[in-house]
Design a protein around this motif. Structure first.
Motif, mmCIF file in Angstrom:
data_model
loop_
_atom_site.group_PDB
_atom_site.id
_atom_site.type_symbol
_atom_site.label_atom_id
_atom_site.label_comp_id
_atom_site.label_asym_id
_atom_site.label_seq_id
_atom_site.Cartn_x
_atom_site.Cartn_y
_atom_site.Cartn_z
ATOM 1 N N ALA B 139 162.370 -66.544 76.686
ATOM 2 C CA ALA B 139 162.248 -65.284 77.422
ATOM 3 C C ALA B 139 161.896 -64.138 76.462
ATOM 4 O O ALA B 139 161.065 -63.288 76.770
ATOM 5 C CB ALA B 139 163.555 -64.976 78.153
ATOM 6 N N ALA B 140 162.504 -64.154 75.292
ATOM 7 C CA ALA B 140 162.194 -63.129 74.288
ATOM 8 C C ALA B 140 160.742 -63.259 73.831
ATOM 9 O O ALA B 140 160.036 -62.259 73.676
ATOM 10 C CB ALA B 140 163.141 -63.250 73.091
ATOM 11 N N ALA B 141 160.286 -64.496 73.662
ATOM 12 C CA ALA B 141 158.903 -64.725 73.226
ATOM 13 C C ALA B 141 157.921 -64.115 74.227
ATOM 14 O O ALA B 141 156.926 -63.497 73.848
ATOM 15 C CB ALA B 141 158.639 -66.224 73.070
ATOM 16 N N GLY B 142 158.234 -64.255 75.528
ATOM 17 C CA GLY B 142 157.359 -63.734 76.568
ATOM 18 C C GLY B 142 157.228 -62.214 76.523
ATOM 19 O O GLY B 142 156.250 -61.651 77.008
ATOM 20 N N VAL B 143 158.220 -61.562 75.950
ATOM 21 C CA VAL B 143 158.166 -60.106 75.822
ATOM 22 C C VAL B 143 157.522 -59.718 74.478
ATOM 23 O O VAL B 143 156.639 -58.874 74.415
ATOM 24 C CB VAL B 143 159.591 -59.509 75.926
ATOM 25 N N LEU B 144 157.930 -60.389 73.415
ATOM 26 C CA LEU B 144 157.418 -60.041 72.079
ATOM 27 C C LEU B 144 155.916 -60.282 71.955
ATOM 28 O O LEU B 144 155.224 -59.613 71.196
ATOM 29 C CB LEU B 144 158.166 -60.842 71.008
ATOM 30 N N VAL B 145 155.410 -61.245 72.741
ATOM 31 C CA VAL B 145 153.996 -61.597 72.638
ATOM 32 C C VAL B 145 153.094 -60.418 73.025
ATOM 33 O O VAL B 145 151.960 -60.316 72.600
ATOM 34 C CB VAL B 145 153.695 -62.854 73.512
ATOM 35 N N THR B 146 153.640 -59.483 73.813
ATOM 36 C CA THR B 146 152.834 -58.327 74.221
ATOM 37 C C THR B 146 152.835 -57.229 73.158
ATOM 38 O O THR B 146 152.169 -56.206 73.305
ATOM 39 C CB THR B 146 153.361 -57.719 75.550
ATOM 40 N N GLU B 147 153.597 -57.439 72.093
ATOM 41 C CA GLU B 147 153.714 -56.458 71.000
ATOM 42 C C GLU B 147 153.904 -55.030 71.521
ATOM 43 O O GLU B 147 153.096 -54.141 71.261
ATOM 44 C CB GLU B 147 152.496 -56.559 70.076
ATOM 45 N N PRO B 148 154.977 -54.808 72.261
ATOM 46 C CA PRO B 148 155.179 -53.496 72.889
ATOM 47 C C PRO B 148 155.504 -52.403 71.871
ATOM 48 O O PRO B 148 156.046 -52.681 70.805
ATOM 49 C CB PRO B 148 156.393 -53.730 73.797
ATOM 50 N N SER B 149 155.170 -51.158 72.210
ATOM 51 C CA SER B 149 155.540 -50.029 71.340
ATOM 52 C C SER B 149 157.008 -49.668 71.557
ATOM 53 O O SER B 149 157.660 -49.133 70.682
ATOM 54 C CB SER B 149 154.708 -48.797 71.673
ATOM 55 N N PHE B 150 157.482 -49.946 72.780
ATOM 56 C CA PHE B 150 158.890 -49.715 73.081
ATOM 57 C C PHE B 150 159.524 -51.056 73.424
ATOM 58 O O PHE B 150 159.073 -51.743 74.345
ATOM 59 C CB PHE B 150 159.057 -48.795 74.294
#
Ligand code: ATP
Ligand code: MG
Lengths: 268, 252
Positions: B139-150
């Motif tokens: 689940a974390a990978a799915g978020v980190l992959v977008t390289e968010p600014s926040f």
């Protein structure tokens, strides 16, 4: 006397073995902590002990009864309570007292009302009987889980990362409560926190589905090499000792933060 | 880059947040507080996931309507964020919607899954066939992959083994170095001690907003105090402090 005998079990979900040739036995009132990396098979073991997964290789005896004996699975389940990590997904009723009554009703026990009152009172939730469980605070939800477990009067309590959502104080409070209300029982708790496991009677390490250590907290949790193999962060004091060693400062083995403090005070 | 919440209030049946005003810039901010103090709600307000009854959220002076742009959220029970039928589909979901080309998507997913140490043999499996900790990492990978600014994370240390815990430190540190804005809700005193700033919530209000070493009472802080060395909440500083303490004295 409650007992669990895990006798040379292996288990696979389809790919490779998730548990292999695992054996240990536990008897009487004892608190065992099981630690190991993500995917090392800890939750699988819990499910096997409760007969939630089919065991084909090896055997597990709960109070002398095999989990493979389908006729007795109900008897086994009645003697075990499990508390998982996420309380929200475990409530089965919109009212706390009904939730607490669920186990006893399921097992057709008598005097359910009395059981519910006693269970809720033991965890100091008597005033919350009519509450919607979801509206309780994190700590209260965990208490509610404990009440539900207490209501079925288990011999064996399995805690799978149960209180890991709570802060240190909250977790210690739950650990103390569990130790107090089930002091005569067999408790197996799964955790990633070596500091939490310090207070148990016995510590087992799993690595890749194998048992790699089984001993007292001092024997197991002071061994940095064993802990590294099982991918467990050593207790705080053990980590500090190790970091000092890397910087050329040797101090005697320590397990608790209190011991570390005392040892360091010897430098005057 | 400055994210501000001004005079935000929110009332629900069981809890409330009252008149919260904070500005958060680049770096690592930790939110702590007792269970039920409103930490997750505050995180959701900052991400624009929910709107306050009163007050507003703004980014560099401009009011934010809806979800904060370039924002990634890892929830307290990230396994509930999983929905696709395979790990790789789940992780690539956001990128597939972003219109990036296929090769780029694949390479970014591979990179982040390797970073999270999810073995190749699991990429085409259902995420529901994973252990608890593995699911959190996917689940974390799915978020980190977008390289968010926040990046917002709710209790990110729970259920992680040692290697994953160290990896989390690494991720937090690299986001900080890249001047992104990371906000974590955590009860883990050690990871909070690693933050640049700690905000403490008490019954829906901010009761402290300060340096980690000013407020936390982790083992690290307590030991530094007990030894009379410089008070710190940072593990490495503690060890350096103890080293100096020992070298300046004799063992007896
Ligand atoms: N339902 C399932 N189907 C297939 N494989 C599974 C299933 N559940 C778990 N596994 C796999 O079995 C292995 C052991 O999982 P298990 O949940 O027992 O680990 P764990 O030690 O509890 O880990 P964690 O610390 O992450 O909770 C993992 O490799 C996992 O991917
Ligand atoms: Mg597990």
């Amino acid at each position: 006397m409650p007992s669990i005998v895990v006798d040379n079990i292996s288990f696979s979900y389809g790919r490779g073995d998730v548990l292999s040739s695992l054996s240990f036995r536990a008897e009487g009132s004892c608190h065992i902590s099981i630690l190991g990396s993500n995917g090392s098979g800890k939750s699988t073991l819990v499910r096997l002990i409760d007969g939630l997964l089919p065991l084909r290789r090896g055997d597990i005896l709960v109070n002398g009864i095999s989990v493979k004996d389908e006729k007795s699975i109900r008897e086994i389940r009645e003697s075990i309570a499990i508390i998982f990590q996420d309380p929200d997904s475990q409530f089965v009723s919109p009212v706390l007292e009904e939730d607490t009554a669920f186990g006893p009703e399921n097992y057709e026990m008598e005097n359910i009302d009395q059981i519910v009152s006693r269970s809720l009172s033991a965890v100091s939730l008597s005033d919350f009987r009519k509450r919607v469980p979801q509206t309780l605070s994190g700590g209260e939800k965990e208490r509610a889980q404990i009440a539900g477990a207490l209501a079925v009067n288990p011999d064996i309590v399995l805690l799978d990362e149960s209180f890991s959502m709570l802060d240190d104080d909250g977790r210690k409070e739950m650990d103390a409560l569990v130790g107090d209300i089930w002091k005569e029982r067999l408790i197996i708790s799964i955790t990633h926190s070596a500091d939490q496991a310090i207070n148990s009677d016995r510590v087992i390490l799993l690595s890749g589905g194998k048992l790699i250590a089984d001993g007292s907290p001092r024997e197991v949790l002071c061994s940095v090499s064993l802990l590294r193999k099982a991918d467990v962060r050593p207790p705080f004091a053990v980590r500090v000792r190790e970091s000092l060693k890397e910087r050329g400062i040797s101090i005697p083995p320590v397990l608790t933060t209190g011991e570390l403090k005392e040892v360091l005070w010897n430098f005057r | 880059m400055e994210l501000s919440l001004s005079h935000a209030s929110l009332k629900r049946d069981t809890f409330h947040l009252s008149d919260i005003s904070i500005s958060i810039g680049a770096g690592l901010t930790a939110i702590t507080g007792k269970s039920g103090s409103g930490k997750t709600t505050l995180l959701s307000l900052l991400a624009g996931l929910i709107r306050p009854d009163e007050g507003k959220l703004s980014l560099d002076g401009k009011e934010v309507e809806g979800l904060l742009p370039s924002c990634g959220i890892i929830f307290q029970h990230p396994e509930r964020q999983l929905f696709a039928s395979t790990v790789i589909e789940d992780v690539s979901f956001a990128l597939r919607r972003s219109g990036l080309d296929r090769d780029e998507i694949v390479s970014r997913c591979e990179k982040v899954l390797s970073l999270m140490d999810i073995g190749k043999e699991k990429w085409n499996e259902s995420p529901f066939f994973l252990s608890g900790g593995e699911r959190r990492r996917v689940a974390a990978a799915g978020v980190l992959v977008t390289e968010p600014s926040f990046l917002f994370m709710d209790e990110p240390t729970v259920g992680l083994d040692s290697a994953s815990y160290e990896r989390l430190y690494g991720i937090l540190d690299s986001y900080r170095k890249e001047s992104r804005c990371v906000v974590i809700v955590t009860h883990d005193q050690e990871i909070a001690g690693f933050a640049d700033r700690v905000i403490v919530l008490d019954d829906g209000r901010i009761s402290a907003d300060c340096l980690p070493s000013d407020i936390l009472s982790s083992d690290i802080v307590r030991l530094s105090e007990a030894l009379g060395i410089e008070r710190t909440s940072d593990y490495n500083k503690l060890v350096s402090g103890i080293e100096a303490f020992c070298r300046g004295r004799k063992w007896n």
